[in-house]
Write a protein that holds these residues in place. Structure first.
Motif, PDB file in Angstrom:
ATOM      1  N   ASP A 112       0.800  -1.224   0.000  1.00 42.02           N
ATOM      2  CA  ASP A 112       0.000   0.000   0.000  1.00 42.02           C
ATOM      3  C   ASP A 112       0.835   1.277   0.000  1.00 42.02           C
ATOM      4  OD1 ASP A 112      -2.196  -1.625  -0.003  1.00 42.02           O
ATOM      5  OD2 ASP A 112      -2.691  -1.333   2.110  1.00 42.02           O
ATOM      6  N   ASP A 113       2.114   1.169   0.364  1.00 47.14           N
ATOM      7  CA  ASP A 113       2.994   2.335   0.373  1.00 47.14           C
ATOM      8  C   ASP A 113       3.845   2.441  -0.889  1.00 47.14           C
ATOM      9  OD1 ASP A 113       2.151   3.187   2.954  1.00 47.14           O
ATOM     10  OD2 ASP A 113       3.434   1.635   3.833  1.00 47.14           O
ATOM     11  N   GLY A 114       3.686   1.473  -1.814  1.00 41.85           N
ATOM     12  CA  GLY A 114       4.445   1.508  -3.055  1.00 41.85           C
ATOM     13  C   GLY A 114       5.766   0.773  -3.015  1.00 41.85           C
ATOM     14  N   ALA A 115       6.046   0.046  -1.932  1.00 42.74           N
ATOM     15  CA  ALA A 115       7.280  -0.740  -1.842  1.00 42.74           C
ATOM     16  C   ALA A 115       7.067  -2.103  -2.494  1.00 42.74           C
ATOM     17  CB  ALA A 115       7.694  -0.923  -0.384  1.00 42.74           C
ATOM     18  N   VAL A 116       8.067  -2.586  -3.208  1.00 41.39           N
ATOM     19  CA  VAL A 116       7.973  -3.879  -3.878  1.00 41.39           C
ATOM     20  C   VAL A 116       7.799  -4.990  -2.844  1.00 41.39           C
ATOM     21  CG1 VAL A 116       9.214  -5.552  -5.327  1.00 41.39           C
ATOM     22  CG2 VAL A 116       9.299  -3.109  -5.873  1.00 41.39           C
ATOM     23  N   VAL A 117       6.836  -5.854  -3.088  1.00 42.16           N
ATOM     24  CA  VAL A 117       6.582  -7.017  -2.244  1.00 42.16           C
ATOM     25  C   VAL A 117       7.547  -8.121  -2.661  1.00 42.16           C
ATOM     26  CG1 VAL A 117       4.875  -8.802  -1.695  1.00 42.16           C
ATOM     27  CG2 VAL A 117       4.138  -6.429  -2.007  1.00 42.16           C
ATOM     28  N   ALA A 118       8.215  -8.715  -1.715  1.00 43.95           N
ATOM     29  CA  ALA A 118       9.093  -9.862  -1.971  1.00 43.95           C
ATOM     30  C   ALA A 118       9.967  -9.657  -3.206  1.00 43.95           C
ATOM     31  CB  ALA A 118       8.264 -11.147  -2.093  1.00 43.95           C
ATOM     32  N   PRO A 119      10.907  -8.711  -3.159  1.00 44.68           N
ATOM     33  CA  PRO A 119      11.759  -8.446  -4.321  1.00 44.68           C
ATOM     34  C   PRO A 119      12.340  -9.731  -4.923  1.00 44.68           C
ATOM     35  CG  PRO A 119      12.202  -6.845  -2.616  1.00 44.68           C
ATOM     36  CD  PRO A 119      11.287  -7.890  -2.005  1.00 44.68           C
ATOM     37  N   GLY A 120      12.174  -9.866  -6.240  1.00 44.95           N
ATOM     38  CA  GLY A 120      12.710 -11.016  -6.954  1.00 44.95           C
ATOM     39  C   GLY A 120      11.834 -12.259  -6.940  1.00 44.95           C
ATOM     40  N   ASP A 121      10.747 -12.274  -6.175  1.00 45.76           N
ATOM     41  CA  ASP A 121       9.896 -13.464  -6.018  1.00 45.76           C
ATOM     42  C   ASP A 121       8.677 -13.363  -6.933  1.00 45.76           C
ATOM     43  OD1 ASP A 121       8.007 -15.397  -5.191  1.00 45.76           O
ATOM     44  OD2 ASP A 121       8.662 -15.279  -3.105  1.00 45.76           O
ATOM     45  N   VAL A 122       8.695 -14.078  -8.048  1.00 43.70           N
ATOM     46  CA  VAL A 122       7.626 -13.956  -9.039  1.00 43.70           C
ATOM     47  C   VAL A 122       6.277 -14.422  -8.502  1.00 43.70           C
ATOM     48  CG1 VAL A 122       7.940 -16.201 -10.187  1.00 43.70           C
ATOM     49  CG2 VAL A 122       7.090 -14.224 -11.488  1.00 43.70           C
ATOM     50  N   ARG A 123       6.254 -15.458  -7.702  1.00 43.78           N
ATOM     51  CA  ARG A 123       4.960 -15.947  -7.192  1.00 43.78           C
ATOM     52  C   ARG A 123       4.325 -14.951  -6.218  1.00 43.78           C
ATOM     53  NH1 ARG A 123       3.713 -21.741  -7.768  1.00 43.78           N
ATOM     54  NH2 ARG A 123       5.337 -22.656  -9.064  1.00 43.78           N
ATOM     55  N   ALA A 124       5.088 -14.451  -5.282  1.00 43.68           N
ATOM     56  CA  ALA A 124       4.550 -13.494  -4.314  1.00 43.68           C
ATOM     57  C   ALA A 124       4.091 -12.217  -5.011  1.00 43.68           C
ATOM     58  CB  ALA A 124       5.586 -13.182  -3.239  1.00 43.68           C
ATOM     59  N   GLN A 125       4.884 -11.748  -5.964  1.00 44.56           N
ATOM     60  CA  GLN A 125       4.490 -10.540  -6.688  1.00 44.56           C
ATOM     61  C   GLN A 125       3.260 -10.797  -7.551  1.00 44.56           C
ATOM     62  OE1 GLN A 125       7.696  -8.354  -8.584  1.00 44.56           O
ATOM     63  NE2 GLN A 125       9.071  -8.813  -6.886  1.00 44.56           N
ATOM     64  N   SER A 126       3.171 -11.972  -8.152  1.00 41.25           N
ATOM     65  CA  SER A 126       1.994 -12.319  -8.952  1.00 41.25           C
ATOM     66  C   SER A 126       0.737 -12.319  -8.089  1.00 41.25           C
ATOM     67  CB  SER A 126       2.168 -13.696  -9.604  1.00 41.25           C
ATOM     68  OG  SER A 126       3.242 -13.707 -10.501  1.00 41.25           O
ATOM     69  N   GLU A 127       0.828 -12.894  -6.899  1.00 36.13           N
ATOM     70  CA  GLU A 127      -0.325 -12.909  -5.986  1.00 36.13           C
ATOM     71  C   GLU A 127      -0.791 -11.486  -5.702  1.00 36.13           C
ATOM     72  OE1 GLU A 127      -2.109 -15.404  -5.021  1.00 36.13           O
ATOM     73  OE2 GLU A 127      -0.806 -17.153  -5.245  1.00 36.13           O
ATOM     74  N   ARG A 128       0.136 -10.610  -5.377  1.00 35.53           N
ATOM     75  CA  ARG A 128      -0.222  -9.222  -5.068  1.00 35.53           C
ATOM     76  C   ARG A 128      -0.797  -8.510  -6.285  1.00 35.53           C
ATOM     77  NH1 ARG A 128      -2.525  -5.513  -1.994  1.00 35.53           N
ATOM     78  NH2 ARG A 128      -1.496  -3.501  -2.141  1.00 35.53           N
ATOM     79  N   ILE A 129      -0.203  -8.729  -7.438  1.00 40.06           N
ATOM     80  CA  ILE A 129      -0.695  -8.088  -8.662  1.00 40.06           C
ATOM     81  C   ILE A 129      -2.135  -8.503  -8.939  1.00 40.06           C
ATOM     82  CG2 ILE A 129      -0.466  -8.134 -11.186  1.00 40.06           C
ATOM     83  CD1 ILE A 129       2.633  -8.141 -10.680  1.00 40.06           C
ATOM     84  N   PHE A 130      -2.438  -9.785  -8.844  1.00 40.17           N
ATOM     85  CA  PHE A 130      -3.802 -10.219  -9.128  1.00 40.17           C
ATOM     86  C   PHE A 130      -4.774  -9.793  -8.037  1.00 40.17           C
ATOM     87  CE2 PHE A 130      -1.717 -12.838 -12.356  1.00 40.17           C
ATOM     88  CZ  PHE A 130      -2.521 -12.485 -13.439  1.00 40.17           C
TER      89      PHE A 130
END
Length: 135
Positions: A43-61
């Protein structure tokens, strides 16, 4: 025909001061939604789990689902998904998350590898286009 540019208050939009997260085109019989590319940020614009495609995919969806819902749409209304990956080797991890959102009919799709994204640690960006039929 009416065009609306929107950052729904119900969805965290940390970059909403830079662009609209949703372009909505109201037409007779329905609505076309074009979502800006989403990256896996908190919510603050910081990357979630840098480098982790699955964690970032979850957040994106999660973000995409909220943006769709704010306009009366669901993943079933998505016509096209465009994905930018920094490493096509991450495609399987991304696909595992994405395919849960589209269990039956999968939308049209474009996936490309890019050299980098605008935030360090972000490994993918996803944008979608959806069509909602009005009764």
């Amino acid at each position: 025909m009416t065009v609306t540019l929107d950052n729904p208050a119900t969805v965290s939009a940390p970059f909403g001061d830079r662009f609209a997260h949703v372009a909505r085109l109201d037409l007779p019989g329905g609505t076309l939604l074009v979502l800006s590319g989403q990256v896996g940020v908190d919510d603050d614009g910081a990357v979630v789990a840098p480098g982790d495609v699955r964690a970032q995919s979850e957040r994106i969806f999660e973000l995409i689902g909220g943006l769709l819902a704010a306009h009366g749409a669901t993943f079933a209304d998505v016509m096209h998904v465009r994905t930018f990956l920094t490493d096509l080797g991450d495609l399987a991890g991304y696909a595992a998350v994405r395919n849960r959102r589209f269990p039956d009919t999968r939308p049209a799709s474009t996936t490309v590898e890019v050299s980098r994204l605008f935030l360090d640690g972000a490994v993918l960006e996803v944008e979608v286009t959806a069509a909602v039929t009005t009764a």
